[in-house]
Design a protein around this motif. Structure first.
Motif, PDB file in Angstrom:
ATOM      1  N   GLN A 126      -0.223   2.227   2.446  1.00  0.00           N
ATOM      2  CA  GLN A 126       0.084   0.812   2.578  1.00  0.00           C
ATOM      3  C   GLN A 126       0.368   0.267   1.187  1.00  0.00           C
ATOM      4  OE1 GLN A 126       0.426  -0.805   5.426  1.00  0.00           O
ATOM      5  NE2 GLN A 126      -0.135   1.016   6.630  1.00  0.00           N
ATOM      6  N   ALA A 127       1.566  -0.302   1.001  1.00  0.00           N
ATOM      7  CA  ALA A 127       1.960  -0.810  -0.317  1.00  0.00           C
ATOM      8  C   ALA A 127       2.473  -2.229  -0.168  1.00  0.00           C
ATOM      9  CB  ALA A 127       3.040   0.089  -0.917  1.00  0.00           C
ATOM     10  N   PRO A 128       2.454  -2.964  -1.257  1.00  0.00           N
ATOM     11  CA  PRO A 128       2.963  -4.344  -1.205  1.00  0.00           C
ATOM     12  C   PRO A 128       4.461  -4.378  -0.971  1.00  0.00           C
ATOM     13  CG  PRO A 128       2.523  -3.687  -3.470  1.00  0.00           C
ATOM     14  CD  PRO A 128       1.977  -2.586  -2.600  1.00  0.00           C
ATOM     15  N   SER A 129       4.976  -5.570  -0.654  1.00  0.00           N
ATOM     16  CA  SER A 129       6.414  -5.746  -0.414  1.00  0.00           C
ATOM     17  C   SER A 129       7.189  -5.594  -1.717  1.00  0.00           C
ATOM     18  CB  SER A 129       6.669  -7.120   0.212  1.00  0.00           C
ATOM     19  OG  SER A 129       6.158  -8.143  -0.640  1.00  0.00           O
ATOM     20  N   GLY A 130       8.509  -5.413  -1.557  1.00  0.00           N
ATOM     21  CA  GLY A 130       9.341  -5.194  -2.727  1.00  0.00           C
ATOM     22  C   GLY A 130       9.628  -6.472  -3.503  1.00  0.00           C
ATOM     23  N   PRO A 131      10.140  -6.329  -4.749  1.00  0.00           N
ATOM     24  CA  PRO A 131      10.460  -7.487  -5.580  1.00  0.00           C
ATOM     25  C   PRO A 131      11.763  -8.150  -5.140  1.00  0.00           C
ATOM     26  CG  PRO A 131      11.020  -5.480  -6.726  1.00  0.00           C
ATOM     27  CD  PRO A 131      10.370  -5.060  -5.436  1.00  0.00           C
ATOM     28  N   GLU A 151       3.798   2.584  -4.961  1.00  0.00           N
ATOM     29  CA  GLU A 151       4.975   2.788  -4.134  1.00  0.00           C
ATOM     30  C   GLU A 151       4.563   3.388  -2.799  1.00  0.00           C
ATOM     31  OE1 GLU A 151       9.335   5.013  -4.490  1.00  0.00           O
ATOM     32  OE2 GLU A 151       7.855   5.124  -6.124  1.00  0.00           O
ATOM     33  N   PRO A 152       5.074   2.900  -1.676  1.00  0.00           N
ATOM     34  CA  PRO A 152       4.675   3.423  -0.360  1.00  0.00           C
ATOM     35  C   PRO A 152       5.261   4.809  -0.106  1.00  0.00           C
ATOM     36  CG  PRO A 152       6.410   1.805  -0.104  1.00  0.00           C
ATOM     37  CD  PRO A 152       6.015   1.772  -1.553  1.00  0.00           C
ATOM     38  N   LYS A 153       4.583   5.562   0.760  1.00  0.00           N
ATOM     39  CA  LYS A 153       5.039   6.908   1.091  1.00  0.00           C
ATOM     40  C   LYS A 153       6.136   6.895   2.154  1.00  0.00           C
ATOM     41  CE  LYS A 153       0.599   9.226   0.154  1.00  0.00           C
ATOM     42  NZ  LYS A 153      -0.492  10.036   0.760  1.00  0.00           N
TER      43      LYS A 153
END
Length: 612
Positions: free
Chosen positions: A51-56, A150-152
């Motif tokens: 689980q990763a944050p949203s992109g810029p 970075e998400p997998k």
């Protein structure tokens, strides 16, 4: 906003430091209010999570010029923002990659931070910027940014293409490399024109200011009719002048283009060229007005004489001959030519070919043809030698021609004159004028080998029924025309005109091998050639069948006497001497004065003398 100023590393071997993609001033300023931790890392420390944050989100980039230890260089700034949602608090940093698509160089910057609030103290999105990225003009860069970790499973990387403009763009034209390419150079071109009435020359002077980084220039001038170039060197001068001179007649239109090509130290042969045009010639309008006035007067006079000529010729146009009306199109003949045709009576079908060719020359080509069969009355009155010699004198004193049509009979009779077996053809016996070729060769060959009269003799043969081997040896030095394939070239010789002239090729419609038979006289000639060709195929020994032995002469023509008629027989030496030099004297003189051409004969001079 955080300004990240970082070092670079080149992934492409062999690149110099000046061409390496780099970031100026490798230090980090992360002291934005609200950032607990902000530090720089290389891109080797990577880890991915489920689980990763949203992109810029992208912000506008900026292209400009910055200064480093080497001087001013073109650069770009890349800016991005973090999205304002709950995931921003879980972010641990951002990673930015920049790759030069032309050189394949790349840099990677990764930095870490710790954010405790969704917005910065100004209640705005968190913004980050990578400043001072040194770039090259006219290059394209691929830029990508991803938030860390970075998400997998999903790709939240944002990407964009940034195109750096050329040195002509005002944002980077003051960079040192652009200045060395002439981006700020203005030659301030000036032009001047003057005439030299004495030398009949026109002079064009081009002046311009020299550039700092170009030592050599190529200056050129061009118009519709000419193109000139000069190479000049600066030689520590700040301004240069180049003068072009050309004939006044070369300038057909006042429209010239002047070009300066500099050779700067970076762009070398591909530098931007500066141009200026000249469309206003003060003296040219006066000259044009005078020329137009003269041409106008000439056209008026031409029309006047034309209508006067039409009035004089009005009564005679209705009585013009059919031969004059059928002269070839596409070429204007100045006068009607005359041709004396010499041939051998090999066969009745071959005689028909000769007659049809004379008809074609007269009807289609408008040529006056002299043929023994068509002038039997005068020939009978004068005799063969006198008739031939009279026409020879007429031709030598004019531009008319003698056409020798070669065939098997021509070659056989020439060989007989050189000592071989005597040839008597059936058609010669039946003809009212007899054998005209043998006395013609005896009379004309000495004249042919003289250079003064060489151009008056034309040698040809019908390719379908004869061959080049039928040409007698003295005529091998002449051009041998294949009929009807090369009839147009032959007719140009009759007209004393060249088919190929500088810048043009003359053509006469209706005389080529493919179309000559489209007129009635040409069709009759083609039919005659085809008929004789078919006869040769059916009778391979036709020539031997046409040759008569001495014992056959009386049987073939019972009315033939042993003493032939004086006007139609080969004359004795007294006859020839009384009218023209004997063949013996003629050939002996040529043998002494023209040793080169005499060597072309296959028979000796003694044999030829004894025959004549």
């Amino acid at each position: 906003m955080s300004h990240l100023l970082f070092f670079c590393f080149c992934l492409t071997a062999g690149l110099t430091a000046s061409s390496c993609l780099r970031i100026l001033n490798p230090h980090q300023d992360c002291r934005q209010p609200g950032l607990a931790i902000c530090k720089i890392n290389n891109c080797s420390d990577k880890h991915k999570v489920s689980q990763a944050p949203s992109g810029p989100v992208w912000d506008p980039e900026h292209v400009g010029v910055v200064t480093d230890e080497r001087g001013s260089v073109p650069s770009m700034n890349v800016t991005w923002s973090l999205q304002t949602n709950g995931g921003v608090l879980d972010q641990s940093g951002s990673e930015i990659n920049i790759r030069d698509e032309k050189s394949n160089q790349s840099v990677c910057v990764q930095f870490s931070f710790n954010i405790t609030e969704q917005h910065n103290p100004k209640k705005e999105r968190w913004k980050f910027s990578l400043d001072g990225v040194v770039v090259e003009p006219d290059h394209t860069y691929a830029v990508s940014v991803v938030n860390l970790p970075e998400p997998k499973s999903s790709d939240v990387t944002i990407r964009k293409i940034i195109i750096i403009p050329g040195c002509g763009d005002s944002r980077i034209q003051k960079a040192q490399m652009c200045i060395e390419n002439g981006s700020l150079w203005n030659p301030h071109m000036t032009k001047a024109m003057y005439m030299d009435e004495v030398k009949k020359k026109l002079f064009v002077v081009l002046g311009f200011e020299a550039a700092e980084y170009s030592e050599r220039y190529q200056v050129s001038i061009q118009s519709q009719t000419f193109h000139y170039s000069h190479n000049v060197s600066k030689e520590n001068r700040t301004s240069l002048n180049v003068t072009f001179a050309f004939g006044f007649g070369q300038l057909q239109k006042c429209d010239m283009l002047l070009t300066i090509q500099p050779f700067f130290i970076r762009c070398k042969n591909n530098c931007q060229r500066h141009k200026i045009t000249i469309k206003d010639c003060p003296f040219y309008s006066q000259r044009t007005l005078i020329i137009k006035a003269v041409v106008g007067l000439f056209v008026i006079e031409l029309f006047f004489f034309y209508f006067l000529w039409r009035a004089c010729q009005k009564g005679s146009l209705n009585t013009s001959s059919s031969a004059a009306r059928q002269r070839p199109e596409g070429f204007q003949m100045q006068e009607r030519k005359r041709v004396l045709v010499l041939y051998s009576l090999d066969h009745p079908l071959y005689k028909n070919i000769v007659l049809k060719l004379c008809g074609f020359l007269a009807a289609k080509c408008g040529t006056e043809v002299v043929l023994d069969l068509l002038d039997s009355a005068r020939l009978g009155a004068l005799g063969r030698i006198q008739w031939l010699d009279w026409h020879r004198e007429q031709i030598e004193n004019s531009s008319d021609k003698i056409l020798l049509l070669c065939s098997r009979g021509v070659q056989a009779k020439w060989r007989a004159m050189c000592g071989d077996k005597q040839v008597i053809l059936r058609e010669d016996v039946h003809s009212p004028v007899g054998d005209m070729l043998t006395p013609a060769l005896c009379l004309l060959v000495p004249h042919f080998i003289r250079s003064a009269s060489y151009e008056k003799y034309l040698v040809a043969y019908f390719d379908n029924v004869c061959s080049e081997e039928d040409v007698p040896s003295p005529f091998n030095i002449a051009v041998r025309y294949k009929l009807m394939k090369q009839f147009e070239e032959l007719f140009f010789r009759i007209l004393d005109t060249e088919k190929h002239e500088p810048g043009r090729m003359n053509h006469i419609e209706g005389l080529s091998e493919d179309v000559y038979h489209q007129c009635p006289s040409g069709r009759a000639l083609q039919d005659a050639i085809e008929a004789f060709h078919a006869h040769q195929l059916e009778h391979p020994h036709w020539f031997e069948e046409e040759s008569l032995e001495s014992s056959e002469l009386q049987a073939d023509d019972p009315h033939m006497t042993k003493q032939p008629d004086r006007s139609h027989s080969l004359p004795d030496s007294t006859q020839v001497i009384s009218h023209v030099q004997t063949c013996d004297t003629d050939f002996t003189a040529d043998r002494m004065a023209l040793k080169g051409p005499e060597q072309l004969f296959l028979c000796s001079s003694a044999e030829f003398r004894s025959y004549c």
